[in-house]
Motif scaffolding. Structure first.
Motif, PDB file in Angstrom:
ATOM      1  N   ILE A   5       1.033  -0.894  -0.442  1.00 47.46           N
ATOM      2  CA  ILE A   5      -0.127   0.269   0.122  1.00 47.46           C
ATOM      3  C   ILE A   5       1.000   1.567  -0.110  1.00 47.46           C
ATOM      4  O   ILE A   5       0.621   2.101   0.017  1.00 47.46           O
ATOM      5  N   ALA A   6       2.256   1.127   0.206  1.00 45.30           N
ATOM      6  CA  ALA A   6       2.875   2.670   0.584  1.00 45.30           C
ATOM      7  C   ALA A   6       3.767   3.295  -1.015  1.00 45.30           C
ATOM      8  O   ALA A   6       3.625   3.918  -0.736  1.00 45.30           O
ATOM      9  N   SER A   7       3.303   1.959  -2.126  1.00 43.76           N
ATOM     10  CA  SER A   7       3.544   2.228  -3.985  1.00 43.76           C
ATOM     11  C   SER A   7       2.580   3.438  -3.830  1.00 43.76           C
ATOM     12  O   SER A   7       1.471   3.509  -4.001  1.00 43.76           O
ATOM     13  N   GLY A   8       3.910   3.912  -4.634  1.00 45.35           N
ATOM     14  CA  GLY A   8       3.202   5.145  -5.566  1.00 45.35           C
ATOM     15  C   GLY A   8       1.690   5.041  -5.583  1.00 45.35           C
ATOM     16  O   GLY A   8       0.527   5.487  -6.306  1.00 45.35           O
ATOM     17  N   ALA A   9       1.998   3.326  -7.626  1.00 49.40           N
ATOM     18  CA  ALA A   9       0.787   3.600  -7.662  1.00 49.40           C
ATOM     19  C   ALA A   9       0.153   2.935  -7.384  1.00 49.40           C
ATOM     20  O   ALA A   9      -1.480   2.897  -7.380  1.00 49.40           O
ATOM     21  N   LEU A  10       0.183   2.291  -5.688  1.00 49.76           N
ATOM     22  CA  LEU A  10      -0.857   1.952  -5.055  1.00 49.76           C
ATOM     23  C   LEU A  10      -1.873   2.682  -3.962  1.00 49.76           C
ATOM     24  O   LEU A  10      -3.042   3.165  -4.601  1.00 49.76           O
ATOM     25  N   SER A  11      -1.430   3.926  -3.682  1.00 48.96           N
ATOM     26  CA  SER A  11      -1.702   5.088  -3.199  1.00 48.96           C
ATOM     27  C   SER A  11      -3.396   6.048  -4.225  1.00 48.96           C
ATOM     28  O   SER A  11      -4.276   5.922  -4.204  1.00 48.96           O
ATOM     29  N   ALA A  12      -2.043   5.436  -5.973  1.00 44.71           N
ATOM     30  CA  ALA A  12      -3.094   6.544  -6.998  1.00 44.71           C
ATOM     31  C   ALA A  12      -4.821   5.448  -7.226  1.00 44.71           C
ATOM     32  O   ALA A  12      -5.368   6.566  -7.133  1.00 44.71           O
ATOM     33  N   ALA A  13      -4.146   4.404  -7.229  1.00 45.59           N
ATOM     34  CA  ALA A  13      -5.339   3.083  -7.534  1.00 45.59           C
ATOM     35  C   ALA A  13      -6.887   3.914  -5.844  1.00 45.59           C
ATOM     36  O   ALA A  13      -7.389   4.042  -6.025  1.00 45.59           O
ATOM     37  N   LEU A  14      -5.830   3.699  -5.033  1.00 49.57           N
ATOM     38  CA  LEU A  14      -6.688   3.797  -3.558  1.00 49.57           C
ATOM     39  C   LEU A  14      -7.560   5.463  -3.612  1.00 49.57           C
ATOM     40  O   LEU A  14      -8.891   5.735  -3.329  1.00 49.57           O
ATOM     41  N   GLN A  29      -9.199  -4.333  -5.227  1.00 53.96           N
ATOM     42  CA  GLN A  29      -8.897  -6.076  -4.914  1.00 53.96           C
ATOM     43  C   GLN A  29      -7.833  -5.906  -3.604  1.00 53.96           C
ATOM     44  O   GLN A  29      -6.978  -6.006  -3.893  1.00 53.96           O
ATOM     45  N   LEU A  30      -8.297  -5.403  -2.624  1.00 57.98           N
ATOM     46  CA  LEU A  30      -8.015  -5.536  -1.282  1.00 57.98           C
ATOM     47  C   LEU A  30      -8.088  -6.582  -0.524  1.00 57.98           C
ATOM     48  O   LEU A  30      -8.072  -7.455  -0.838  1.00 57.98           O
ATOM     49  N   GLY A  31      -6.496  -6.861   0.186  1.00 56.82           N
ATOM     50  CA  GLY A  31      -5.854  -8.178   0.964  1.00 56.82           C
ATOM     51  C   GLY A  31      -4.588  -8.266   1.784  1.00 56.82           C
ATOM     52  O   GLY A  31      -4.411  -7.010   1.835  1.00 56.82           O
ATOM     53  N   TRP A  32      -4.774  -9.222   2.647  1.00 56.73           N
ATOM     54  CA  TRP A  32      -3.757  -8.783   3.750  1.00 56.73           C
ATOM     55  C   TRP A  32      -3.023 -10.517   3.211  1.00 56.73           C
ATOM     56  O   TRP A  32      -2.866 -11.041   2.965  1.00 56.73           O
ATOM     57  N   GLU A  33      -1.634  -9.108   3.230  1.00 58.27           N
ATOM     58  CA  GLU A  33       0.013 -10.132   3.508  1.00 58.27           C
ATOM     59  C   GLU A  33       0.829 -10.391   4.234  1.00 58.27           C
ATOM     60  O   GLU A  33       1.245  -9.233   5.109  1.00 58.27           O
ATOM     61  N   TRP A 318     -20.843  -1.376   4.210  1.00 55.52           N
ATOM     62  CA  TRP A 318     -19.459  -2.245   4.192  1.00 55.52           C
ATOM     63  C   TRP A 318     -19.215  -3.299   3.153  1.00 55.52           C
ATOM     64  O   TRP A 318     -20.954  -4.053   3.284  1.00 55.52           O
ATOM     65  N   THR A 319     -18.228  -4.160   2.635  1.00 58.06           N
ATOM     66  CA  THR A 319     -18.184  -4.839   1.957  1.00 58.06           C
ATOM     67  C   THR A 319     -16.491  -5.544   2.757  1.00 58.06           C
ATOM     68  O   THR A 319     -15.931  -5.588   2.625  1.00 58.06           O
ATOM     69  N   THR A 320     -16.938  -6.788   2.946  1.00 62.30           N
ATOM     70  CA  THR A 320     -16.132  -7.793   3.616  1.00 62.30           C
ATOM     71  C   THR A 320     -14.919  -7.793   1.781  1.00 62.30           C
ATOM     72  O   THR A 320     -15.667  -8.766   1.231  1.00 62.30           O
ATOM     73  N   PHE A 321     -12.874  -8.100   2.146  1.00 62.43           N
ATOM     74  CA  PHE A 321     -12.774  -8.660   1.552  1.00 62.43           C
ATOM     75  C   PHE A 321     -11.676  -9.546   2.248  1.00 62.43           C
ATOM     76  O   PHE A 321     -10.600 -10.336   0.860  1.00 62.43           O
ATOM     77  N   ASP A 322     -11.744  -9.941   3.082  1.00 61.95           N
ATOM     78  CA  ASP A 322     -11.186 -11.646   4.125  1.00 61.95           C
ATOM     79  C   ASP A 322     -11.587 -12.008   4.771  1.00 61.95           C
ATOM     80  O   ASP A 322     -12.586 -11.507   5.347  1.00 61.95           O
ATOM     81  N   THR A 323     -11.351 -13.461   4.545  1.00 59.85           N
ATOM     82  CA  THR A 323     -12.206 -13.780   5.930  1.00 59.85           C
ATOM     83  C   THR A 323     -11.187 -14.618   7.040  1.00 59.85           C
ATOM     84  O   THR A 323     -11.324 -14.973   8.230  1.00 59.85           O
ATOM     85  N   LEU A 346      -0.152 -11.395  11.823  1.00 61.38           N
ATOM     86  CA  LEU A 346      -0.068  -9.669  11.403  1.00 61.38           C
ATOM     87  C   LEU A 346       0.513  -9.480  10.400  1.00 61.38           C
ATOM     88  O   LEU A 346       1.085 -10.505   9.188  1.00 61.38           O
ATOM     89  N   ALA A 347      -0.125  -9.071   9.791  1.00 66.16           N
ATOM     90  CA  ALA A 347       0.078  -8.990   8.112  1.00 66.16           C
ATOM     91  C   ALA A 347      -0.964  -7.676   7.586  1.00 66.16           C
ATOM     92  O   ALA A 347      -0.840  -6.107   8.599  1.00 66.16           O
ATOM     93  N   ARG A 348       0.108  -6.996   6.015  1.00 66.16           N
ATOM     94  CA  ARG A 348      -0.249  -5.783   6.310  1.00 66.16           C
ATOM     95  C   ARG A 348      -1.001  -5.368   4.880  1.00 66.16           C
ATOM     96  O   ARG A 348      -1.077  -6.515   3.822  1.00 66.16           O
ATOM     97  N   LEU A 349      -1.789  -4.506   4.120  1.00 64.08           N
ATOM     98  CA  LEU A 349      -2.287  -4.659   3.909  1.00 64.08           C
ATOM     99  C   LEU A 349      -2.262  -4.462   2.333  1.00 64.08           C
ATOM    100  O   LEU A 349      -1.622  -3.592   2.114  1.00 64.08           O
ATOM    101  N   THR A 350      -2.088  -4.969   1.043  1.00 62.47           N
ATOM    102  CA  THR A 350      -2.264  -4.757  -0.147  1.00 62.47           C
ATOM    103  C   THR A 350      -3.645  -4.564  -1.215  1.00 62.47           C
ATOM    104  O   THR A 350      -4.790  -4.931  -0.799  1.00 62.47           O
ATOM    105  N   LEU A 351      -3.134  -4.490  -2.627  1.00 57.37           N
ATOM    106  CA  LEU A 351      -3.770  -4.861  -3.399  1.00 57.37           C
ATOM    107  C   LEU A 351      -3.435  -5.520  -4.594  1.00 57.37           C
ATOM    108  O   LEU A 351      -2.504  -6.024  -4.644  1.00 57.37           O
ATOM    109  N   LYS A 352      -4.492  -7.215  -4.939  1.00 59.78           N
ATOM    110  CA  LYS A 352      -4.716  -7.581  -5.316  1.00 59.78           C
ATOM    111  C   LYS A 352      -4.555  -7.424  -6.204  1.00 59.78           C
ATOM    112  O   LYS A 352      -5.100  -6.722  -7.344  1.00 59.78           O
TER     113      LYS A 352
END
Length: 352
Positions: A5-14, A29-33, A318-323, A346-352
């Motif tokens: 999520i720290a990347s410039g491309a992801l920031s722009a997408a969000l 499409q969010l996810g946890w790494e 709200w929309t569920t994106f991870d279980t 412990l996980a970091r938020l990502t874009l899939k």
């Protein structure tokens, strides 16, 4: 391929995701790494400082720290605290952090480190057997509060003005009376939160109604408002709060028992907690933690043992994106979001 999520491309997408999108555009499409922490503790305390520096805390006296964006984790737990549960932690940078252990009587303690966890000082030990401290929050590097369940019919507030090195119990005459059975939930470190230099909110449950208390003067006086999140049982109420400014907030909760439904598990406020409205499409189950996505005024994430949800409407839908199971979530101003939970997850938020 996953992008951080720290990347410039992801920031722009969000940023685009928070704005109206063309009909042909899909939502992010969010996810946890998941990161390997090397522990099995349940990590209910979480305090990311930046995309590289994150602190977490939990059961078994556990405190973890990373300075390389989660590639490696250091176990910096205070010595002789294996019997304690560090349910909340507030970090200021890579070296300075304050951790709260919860429990009845002397189990409620505060520890501070100034050297990245190499050494710790115990700066508070509760001597009131009826007190049970749940959460910790700071306005800035000097001023902070901790909250206890009611003593003599009122929530007890602990205050510091030197970064957690010393603490004092504030007078209770500015605190409205608690309801029978009312208490806070030490589930995510978010039953007490702040915004700006003076505003604080604390969340409750367990009583006939779930409520949110609000202070405009760093905890000396409080007002209280009912929320639409169901209560009426010791397992139900508001478990987590998040405010993106003095006015806009989200409350999440429900019934933490996995075999019980949690309708109306989220609510929102636009007036600093004076009034709360139920989400029109809330998360489908109990949620214990919530965080606003940085620089996106209408986007937030909620987490709980049965999944994670995202809103792009300020908490109305709200929309569920991870279980996967998480207990708490937190984000940093430089676009990094983290979640933690049981079994050292412990996980970091990502874009899939």
């Amino acid at each position: 391929m996953k992008l951080r999520i720290a990347s410039g491309a992801l920031s722009a997408a969000l940023v685009l995701a928070a704005a109206p999108l063309p009909a042909h555009a899909g939502t992010p499409q969010l996810g946890w790494e998941l990161k390997e922490t090397g522990v099995t503790a349940r990590l209910r305390g979480l305090s990311p400082v930046s995309r590289n520096v994150v602190w977490a805390s939990g059961s078994g006296g556990t405190v973890l720290r990373t300075t390389d964006a989660g590639r490696t984790w250091q176990n910096v737990s205070p010595p002789d605290t294996a019997a304690l549960q560090f349910r909340d932690i507030e970090a200021f940078d890579a070296n300075r952090a304050v951790a709260l252990s919860i429990g009845e009587g002397t189990d409620s303690r505060v520890y501070r480190t100034d050297d990245g966890g190499r050494t710790w000082a115990e700066t508070f030990r509760n001597d009131e057997p009826r007190a049970f401290y749940d959460c910790l929050a700071f306005f800035d590097r000097r001023h902070g509060l901790a909250m206890s369940d009611p003593v003599d019919g009122r929530f007890r507030i602990l205050s510091t003005d030197d970064g957690g090195r010393t603490w004092q119990v504030l007078p209770s005459d500015g605190m409205p009376p608690a309801l029978p059975g009312e208490a806070g939930f030490a589930a995510s470190g978010q039953c007490l939160v702040t915004s700006g230099g003076r505003d604080a909110w604390l969340a409750t449950g367990g009583a006939e109604r779930s409520r949110v208390f609000h202070s405009r003067d760093r905890g000396r006086t409080w007002t209280v408002t009912d929320t639409p999140i169901p209560a009426g049982d010791p397992a139900r109420g508001v478990f987590g709060l998040a405010f993106r400014d003095r006015h806009h907030g989200i409350a999440v909760g429900g019934d933490y028992r996995p075999d019980q439904p949690s309708p109306n598990a989220a609510a929102t406020t636009r007036d600093g907690g004076t009034t709360w409205r139920p989400s029109s499409a809330p998360p489908p189950a109990y949620r214990s933690g919530v965080a606003w996505l940085p620089h996106l005024p209408h986007a937030a994430i909620a987490v709980g043992p049965s999944g994670s949800d995202v809103t792009y409407s300020g908490g109305r839908t709200w929309t569920t994106f991870d279980t996967g199971s998480f207990d708490t979530v937190a984000c940093t101003p430089d676009l990094s979001c983290w979640a933690s939970g049981d079994q050292g997850r412990l996980a970091r938020l990502t874009l899939k």
